[in-house]
Design a protein around this motif. Structure first.
Motif, PDB file in Angstrom:
ATOM      1  N   THR A 483      49.977  11.416  26.600  1.00 48.66           N
ATOM      2  CA  THR A 483      49.145  12.571  26.252  1.00 48.66           C
ATOM      3  C   THR A 483      49.938  13.874  26.296  1.00 48.66           C
ATOM      4  OG1 THR A 483      48.412  12.627  28.561  1.00 48.66           O
ATOM      5  CG2 THR A 483      46.984  11.509  26.990  1.00 48.66           C
ATOM      6  N   HIS A 484      50.828  14.020  27.282  1.00 51.28           N
ATOM      7  CA  HIS A 484      51.511  15.297  27.486  1.00 51.28           C
ATOM      8  C   HIS A 484      52.334  15.697  26.265  1.00 51.28           C
ATOM      9  CE1 HIS A 484      50.090  14.397  31.387  1.00 51.28           C
ATOM     10  NE2 HIS A 484      50.830  15.284  32.045  1.00 51.28           N
ATOM     11  N   ASP A 485      53.203  14.805  25.809  1.00 50.63           N
ATOM     12  CA  ASP A 485      54.069  15.124  24.673  1.00 50.63           C
ATOM     13  C   ASP A 485      53.249  15.365  23.407  1.00 50.63           C
ATOM     14  OD1 ASP A 485      56.273  14.899  26.300  1.00 50.63           O
ATOM     15  OD2 ASP A 485      56.739  12.841  25.681  1.00 50.63           O
ATOM     16  N   LEU A 486      52.257  14.537  23.175  1.00 49.79           N
ATOM     17  CA  LEU A 486      51.453  14.668  21.966  1.00 49.79           C
ATOM     18  C   LEU A 486      50.692  15.990  21.946  1.00 49.79           C
ATOM     19  CD1 LEU A 486      50.109  11.006  21.711  1.00 49.79           C
ATOM     20  CD2 LEU A 486      51.639  12.136  20.082  1.00 49.79           C
ATOM     21  N   LEU A 487      50.162  16.410  23.089  1.00 51.06           N
ATOM     22  CA  LEU A 487      49.424  17.667  23.142  1.00 51.06           C
ATOM     23  C   LEU A 487      50.347  18.859  22.918  1.00 51.06           C
ATOM     24  CD1 LEU A 487      46.982  16.856  26.069  1.00 51.06           C
ATOM     25  CD2 LEU A 487      46.306  17.531  23.757  1.00 51.06           C
ATOM     26  N   GLN A 488      51.520  18.809  23.507  1.00 50.01           N
ATOM     27  CA  GLN A 488      52.457  19.913  23.317  1.00 50.01           C
ATOM     28  C   GLN A 488      52.900  20.018  21.858  1.00 50.01           C
ATOM     29  OE1 GLN A 488      54.575  20.715  27.574  1.00 50.01           O
ATOM     30  NE2 GLN A 488      55.378  18.980  26.425  1.00 50.01           N
ATOM     31  N   ASN A 489      53.027  18.893  21.185  1.00 50.14           N
ATOM     32  CA  ASN A 489      53.391  18.905  19.768  1.00 50.14           C
ATOM     33  C   ASN A 489      52.259  19.442  18.897  1.00 50.14           C
ATOM     34  OD1 ASN A 489      55.898  17.810  20.315  1.00 50.14           O
ATOM     35  ND2 ASN A 489      55.233  15.693  19.959  1.00 50.14           N
ATOM     36  N   GLN A 490      51.035  19.461  19.456  1.00 49.55           N
ATOM     37  CA  GLN A 490      49.878  19.881  18.669  1.00 49.55           C
ATOM     38  C   GLN A 490      49.458  21.316  18.971  1.00 49.55           C
ATOM     39  OE1 GLN A 490      48.974  17.389  16.508  1.00 49.55           O
ATOM     40  NE2 GLN A 490      47.834  18.949  15.400  1.00 49.55           N
TER      41      GLN A 490
END
Length: 623
Positions: A483-490
């Motif tokens: 979740t962390h990486d995906l949210l930061q990319n969004q």
């Protein structure tokens, strides 16, 4: 912001209901004694079989626990032609009547009703509510025949009204009278609310919606409740159908406001809800725009519940696990797909609050961070996959105990994060979105039973690659989610804040009157100290703060008092009472743990996800 929708094409996606056939099964429900909480039920079977068998469901769809509704059935008797018919009880919920074919069989009984939840039945002098699974015996062998239900008015119901999703056949202005269902499944899926309640209505997607609220007062801001709910409904209908009409002709929200209740249960064209009165919008209060509601506001939580149950109208009541193609009311109905049907619904419930303009980006991210923290604070996620949690719902999810967080993971919360990870992955790769995948599933499965393989095919078709590895890791293993990486990319920024003291110690406590330990989390400092659920934490012993000073002992009532008392000391002794024995539990102060907080980092990028253009919300993928 909520955007205007075109007038739906009437009947474009709504099944045509044929003229009802004569009902061979007639249920009559009346108030036998509101003071004794008893409904009186008569079942007339026009064409009984030889030795006709009947049964009462042991569970209600949407709530995956065997609840033994027959425990509240009493005084069952049978007659034919006015003469008594022998009854034999076959097991906990089935009976056999020594009937002969050729003349109607009539069964009479009473049902005790004092469960204020959305799952069973309730009756007192102010209100009546029931799910037919609690009151209406199933006539075995005739489940697919038309069923009729008569609701009888009486002096006990003077001034009451009726609300239900059942099709009215011949009813009075208050709603008492005759209703029809095409089969037992439809009857079972239409709860009934009776009493003095507030009632309002609106139209969404060309379909009339009714909203009734019992247990409230004249202070209720009903117009705001209707307007906010309408915006949610319009967004969801457009999500699934674009400009076409939804697959139902009417919808009813039945909400009961209580002092401290909360919950909901979905149905094919209605939902039963319970909320806290304090969470309802009120008249004569300072005007607050919906976008300014805080995540901690109970009304935001209530709107999320409304959104959740309404989304279920499609995702579980129609698009549903293949194992639920036909409900078996006599036993558990197992599926590994609750992570999809409850979890994905939990992902979309708050997301639709954002898309309807009822909350802003900041509030949505606060709600999402709460879900992430709930999963991270559950040690059971390392023991049980979310697919296993779905299958085990019958024995674990609804039987919450002191060890539940250590042994299981919620298919609601982790399932929501699986949906989040899929959506953000699809958006990052640029081929499609989870919105489009959901619509593809609806078309592929014709709004009916589905399997995990159908989801994988839809993902592969629209995502332009297989997603088997993601589902294996995220759904069928105990790995943590990315979740962390995906949210930061969004466009979201992640912060790590100091966790509350209970979380740092690995505890869940109650502080009403005394400090009581409710749960000891696996692997935490409290477990290492030997603390146990049920302990009353009375006090604490502390070593001398400086050489030459005496040791200390203090009585405590609140957990946070430890922060003031311990100073910089890292060792202490918890004094607890267990089974009236006083115990000393040496406790090493843990290293600081953290909790997740989300904020907006890149508003345009975040907006592409949280507030997609109207053309995307109304688009369809044919397949």
């Amino acid at each position: 912001m909520s955007t205007a929708r075109k007038t739906p094409k009437v009947g474009a996606s709504r099944p045509v209901r044929q003229a009802p056939a004569p009902a061979g099964l007639h249920y009559t429900v009346a108030v036998h004694s509101a003071q004794a909480h008893l409904f009186a039920v008569t079942l007339r079977i026009e064409q009984p079989a030889h030795n006709q068998r009947v049964s009462l469901p042991v569970w209600i769809p949407g709530s995956y626990l065997v609840r033994e509704f027959s425990q509240h059935l009493q005084g069952l008797s049978a007659t034919q032609g006015g003469q008594p018919v022998a009854l034999k009880q076959l097991d906990k919920h089935r009976w056999q009547a020594a009937a002969v074919p050729g003349q109607p069989l009539e069964l009479r009984y009473a049902v005790y009703a004092l469960d204020a939840s959305v799952r069973t039945a309730f009756l007192d002098t102010t209100r009546g509510f029931f799910n037919p699974t609690s009151l209406c015996l199933q006539v075995l062998g005739q489940e697919d025949q038309p069923h009729a239900l008569e609701l009888v008015s009486s002096p006990a119901t003077a001034g009451w009204q009726v609300a239900t999703g059942l099709e009215p056949h011949s009813v009075d202005s208050d709603g008492f009278g005759h209703y029809r269902a095409q089969h037992y499944d439809e009857l079972a899926d239409c709860p009934v609310e009776m009493g003095r309640f507030w009632s309002g209505s609106f139209t969404a997607g060309g379909v009339p919606h009714r909203f009734v609220v019992s247990g409230t007062g004249a202070w209720l801001d009903g117009e705001r409740l209707l307007d906010d709910t309408r915006r949610i409904c319009e967004e969801q209908i457009a999500f699934w159908h674009g400009d076409e009409a939804p697959p139902f002709e009417r919808y009813v929200f039945m909400m009961h406001a209580s002092a401290d209740g909360y919950g909901g249960l979905e149905h094919r064209n209605s939902t039963a809800l319970i909320c806290q009165r304090a969470d309802l919008p009120r008249l004569n209060t300072p005007t607050t725009k919906p976008a300014a509601l805080k995540a901690t506001d109970g009304y935001t939580t209530l709107l999320g519940l409304i959104s959740h149950e309404y989304f279920h109208t499609w995702n579980v009541k129609r698009l549903r696990p293949a194992e639920f193609a036909r409900y078996d009311y006599t036993q558990e109905n197992y599926t590994e797909l609750l992570w999809f049907f409850e979890g994905f619904t939990s992902y979309y419930d708050d997301l639709f609050l954002r898309r309807a303009g009822l909350i802003d980006d900041t509030t949505y991210l606060q709600l999402l961070a709460k879900t992430i923290n709930q999963v991270l604070q559950t040690p059971g996620r390392h023991l049980q996959s979310v697919a296993q949690a779905s299958f085990d719902a019958w024995v674990k999810y609804y039987r919450i105990g002191e060890n539940t967080p250590n042994a299981t993971v919620s298919y609601y919360t982790k399932g929501a994060l699986v949906a989040l990870c899929l959506d953000l992955t699809l958006r990052t790769e640029g081929h499609t979105t989870l919105d489009a995948v959901m619509r593809e599933l609806w078309q592929r499965c014709k709004g009916g039973p589905m399997r995990e393989a159908d989801l994988l095919r839809a993902l592969k078709k629209l995502g332009k690659r297989p997603f088997d590895a993601e589902l294996a890791a995220w759904v069928h293993s105990t790995d943590d989610l990315p979740t962390h990486d995906l949210l930061q990319n969004q466009g979201a920024k992640l912060h790590h804040d100091k966790a509350p003291l209970a979380q740092q110690l690995g505890l869940r406590v109650g502080e009403s009157g005394s400090l009581t330990i409710k749960t000891v989390l696996r692997g935490g400092a409290a477990e290492a100290a030997g603390l146990a659920a049920g302990d009353e934490w009375l006090g604490v012993e502390l070593p001398a703060a400086q050489r030459g000073e005496p040791a200390e002992a203090w009585r405590i009532h609140k957990l946070d008092e430890l922060l003031m008392l311990r100073g910089q000391r890292t060792e202490l002794v918890a004094l607890v009472s267990r089974d009236k024995r006083l115990l000393r539990c040496p406790l090493d102060w843990p290293t600081e743990s953290q909790t997740v907080r989300l904020t907006v980092a890149d508003a345009p990028r975040l907006g592409n996800w949280l507030n997609p253009p109207d053309t995307d919300a109304g688009s369809h993928t044919q397949g």
